[in-house]
Design a protein around this motif. Structure first.
Motif, mmCIF file in Angstrom:
data_model
loop_
_atom_site.group_PDB
_atom_site.id
_atom_site.type_symbol
_atom_site.label_atom_id
_atom_site.label_comp_id
_atom_site.label_asym_id
_atom_site.label_seq_id
_atom_site.Cartn_x
_atom_site.Cartn_y
_atom_site.Cartn_z
ATOM 1 N N GLU A 1 0.004 7.349 -4.807
ATOM 2 C CA GLU A 1 1.162 7.629 -5.643
ATOM 3 C C GLU A 1 1.902 6.367 -6.068
ATOM 4 O OE1 GLU A 1 1.631 10.451 -6.926
ATOM 5 O OE2 GLU A 1 0.122 11.477 -5.715
ATOM 6 N N ALA A 2 1.773 5.272 -5.327
ATOM 7 C CA ALA A 2 2.460 4.032 -5.682
ATOM 8 C C ALA A 2 1.827 3.403 -6.916
ATOM 9 C CB ALA A 2 2.414 3.052 -4.511
ATOM 10 N N ARG A 3 2.594 2.606 -7.621
ATOM 11 C CA ARG A 3 2.039 1.789 -8.694
ATOM 12 C C ARG A 3 1.013 0.827 -8.092
ATOM 13 N NH1 ARG A 3 3.810 3.162 -14.027
ATOM 14 N NH2 ARG A 3 5.931 4.012 -13.855
ATOM 15 N N PRO A 4 -0.020 0.440 -8.847
ATOM 16 C CA PRO A 4 -1.050 -0.434 -8.269
ATOM 17 C C PRO A 4 -0.510 -1.726 -7.669
ATOM 18 C CG PRO A 4 -1.820 0.499 -10.337
ATOM 19 C CD PRO A 4 -0.388 0.919 -10.199
ATOM 20 N N ALA A 5 0.464 -2.357 -8.318
ATOM 21 C CA ALA A 5 1.027 -3.600 -7.772
ATOM 22 C C ALA A 5 1.752 -3.344 -6.461
ATOM 23 C CB ALA A 5 1.969 -4.239 -8.786
ATOM 24 N N VAL A 6 2.457 -2.220 -6.374
ATOM 25 C CA VAL A 6 3.156 -1.869 -5.138
ATOM 26 C C VAL A 6 2.159 -1.536 -4.039
ATOM 27 C CG1 VAL A 6 4.768 -0.241 -4.086
ATOM 28 C CG2 VAL A 6 5.176 -1.070 -6.412
#
Length: 542
Positions: A246-251
């Motif tokens: 669910e997180a953004r890829p960078a996160v």
């Protein structure tokens, strides 16, 4: 420059950057991204200068770049920082990935405004906590950084993630808080049974402390549970797949590539060094859990249809290798584990960020929604293959060195454990190569149901959606190969994977003194070779 407080500076600069980005007026919110990138690059530059001028490889002292001041003397808490070869390597890895992730997240908040400011301020806020958690040499100070890391990650997932972001963020925070509370009990108990005084939480004062078998074992368990959740190990890993998906890829890159290393780093710094007898006592159970983690993560990765979940389960498997090497208690295995932490950080970053680039073009995380992409975007598909081969430890790429050292070092003391772990290499080949085959190979997509349909400058994907019952779904996205920003994002990762694959020696030279010191504290030596010595070398000369 020996008296320069480098470690404090490495936390202060990104903290100032966080405040600057957060207080930007709404009309200047477009400056949030370049400011976040600038402060993260400045922090990396300071770290490089500090390492070059103030860190000596092979030094005999346990910690270098030491800063120590009384903070709360009434309860024995000190502001105490210092690094050994393991800590400085992890800090440098984190500071390399920080600007990479900021640049990768450039278009994550297209609406701009206050949401964009908050997003990049939270990403920058992670940097001082990443430095502090690896540099803290006071147990209570470490605990503060350990818990503080949860704040930006929780909001980055819960506010900016996918459709299931709230559930994933809640699951993440509940698991992490549970582990933190258990460790807090251990921290308090450690002070009660420890030496006391105004600096009673310092690692060097607690190392070698006679605690008694029962007390030491309970303290070990309290710390180990918290680190196993953070690592993550089976069966306390279940928060990771949802959070990473669910997180953004960078996160997700910073979460899995950097912050989860706190779990394995903590096992070395605190479990092994503070509780050596209990560490040896718990070794059979820990090794069994490590093997289960290795195989469980690899097997579940094979069956995933969501590329983000697949990457998350590969990381579960790899953390099992790291823990196995730590508790094998040989210098080769532990050096491999420490090297594995660095290599896994770059490999995971490559997988998550490339997956994000796929999703940005296709609009879907489902592996089945792809096919033939090596013909549409050859550079993107080629990098996907390179990082995938690194994940399965292809010789010549950096993870091969660390995985080989872990397996060979474990074999010297626990051959059965090592033999079970080796089977994961075959499983890794399956989940990586099958994923690449399904996403990148095949004929060039053509007009038709389930194919790419020309739509001006864009390409529109049409497919029947049997999962939701909707007869037809159209997902549009501009199909182009990697742009210059995306190539710059991937460049440091590719350099690390190839450079550390062919030249791991300098990094191992940095790690080995800390490895040797850890094993000396635990009181173990490398097992003697099982093969008999050559008679020609042992006999006298005639």
């Amino acid at each position: 420059m020996d008296n320069m407080p480098w470690l404090t500076l490495l936390m202060l600069v990104p903290l100032v950057g966080t405040v600057v980005v957060a207080v930007l007026p709404s009309r200047s919110s477009s400056l949030a991204k370049p400011l976040a990138l600038g402060f993260s690059l400045l922090t990396l530059l300071i770290a490089i200068v500090a390492t070059a001028t103030s860190y000596t490889r092979g030094a005999t002292e346990q910690f270098q770049m030491v800063e120590q001041h009384e903070w709360i003397p009434q309860i024995g808490v000190s502001y105490s920082l210092g690094v050994d070869g393991i800590a400085i390597s992890l800090i440098l890895m984190a500071l390399v990935l920080a600007p990479v992730c900021v640049l990768a997240a450039w278009d994550d908040v297209p609406e701009g405004g206050s949401r964009e400011k908050t997003y990049f301020a939270l990403m920058l806020l992670m940097v001082p906590f990443m430095v502090g958690v690896f540099a803290a040499t006071d147990v209570f100070l470490f605990y503060i950084f350990f818990e503080a890391m949860l704040i930006p990650i929780y909001f980055l997932i819960g506010m900016y993630g996918g459709e299931g972001r709230r559930s994933a963020a809640l699951n993440f925070i509940l698991y992490s808080l549970l582990g933190g509370l258990i460790m807090l009990v251990g921290v308090i108990a450690l002070y009660v049974v420890g030496p006391g005084g105004s600096d009673g939480f310092l690692v060097e004062r607690l190392t070698g402390l006679e605690l008694g078998a029962t007390a030491e074992r309970w303290l070990f368990i309290s710390f180990f549970i918290a680190f196993a959740i953070k690592a993550p190990m089976w069966p306390v890993h279940t928060w990771l797949p949802d959070a990473a998906t669910e997180a953004r890829p960078a996160v997700a890159t910073l979460l899995v590539g950097v912050l989860d290393k706190v779990g394995t780093f903590g096992m070395i710094r605190f479990c092994l060094q503070l509780f050596p007898d209990a560490s040896r006592w718990a070794t059979p159970v820990v090794l069994a859990l490590a093997v289960v983690t290795i195989l469980y993560g690899a097997i579940l990765a094979i069956g995933q249809r969501d590329m983000m979940r697949l990457i998350a389960f590969t990381s579960v498997s790899h953390f099992g290798f790291i823990v196995m090497g730590i508790f094998a208690f040989t210098s080769m295995a532990q050096a491999g584990s420490n090297l594995y932490m660095i290599n896994h950080g770059f490999t995971t970053a490559g997988l998550f960020l490339l997956a994000g680039m796929f999703v940005a073009r296709r609009g879907s995380k489902r592996i089945d929604d792809y096919g033939g992409w090596q013909r549409v975007t050859p550079v993107l598909a080629g990098l996907w293959l390179l990082v995938g081969l690194a994940t399965l430890s292809l010789p010549g790429l950096s993870p091969f060195v660390s995985e080989f050292l872990v397996i060979a070092g474990t074999w010297g003391r626990y051959p059965v454990v090592s033999a079970f772990a080796v089977t994961a290499i075959v499983l890794a080949a399956l989940y990586i190569l099958l994923m690449y085959k399904r996403m990148a190979t095949g004929p060039t997509p053509k007009v038709g149901d389930g194919d790419w349909v020309p739509a001006g400058d864009d390409l529109e994907y049409v497919r029947s959606d049997f999962d939701t019952g909707v007869p037809e779904r159209r997902l549009a996205g501009r199909v182009r190969d990697l742009g210059m920003r995306e190539k710059i994002v991937m460049a440091p990762i590719v350099v690390a994977l190839i450079g550390l694959g062919f030249f791991p020696g300098p990094l191992l030279d940095t790690l080995n003194p800390a490895v040797d010191q850890t094993l000396q504290i635990v009181g173990v030596t490398d097992p003697a070779p099982s093969a008999p010595a050559d008679a020609s070398t042992t006999g006298s000369d005639d």
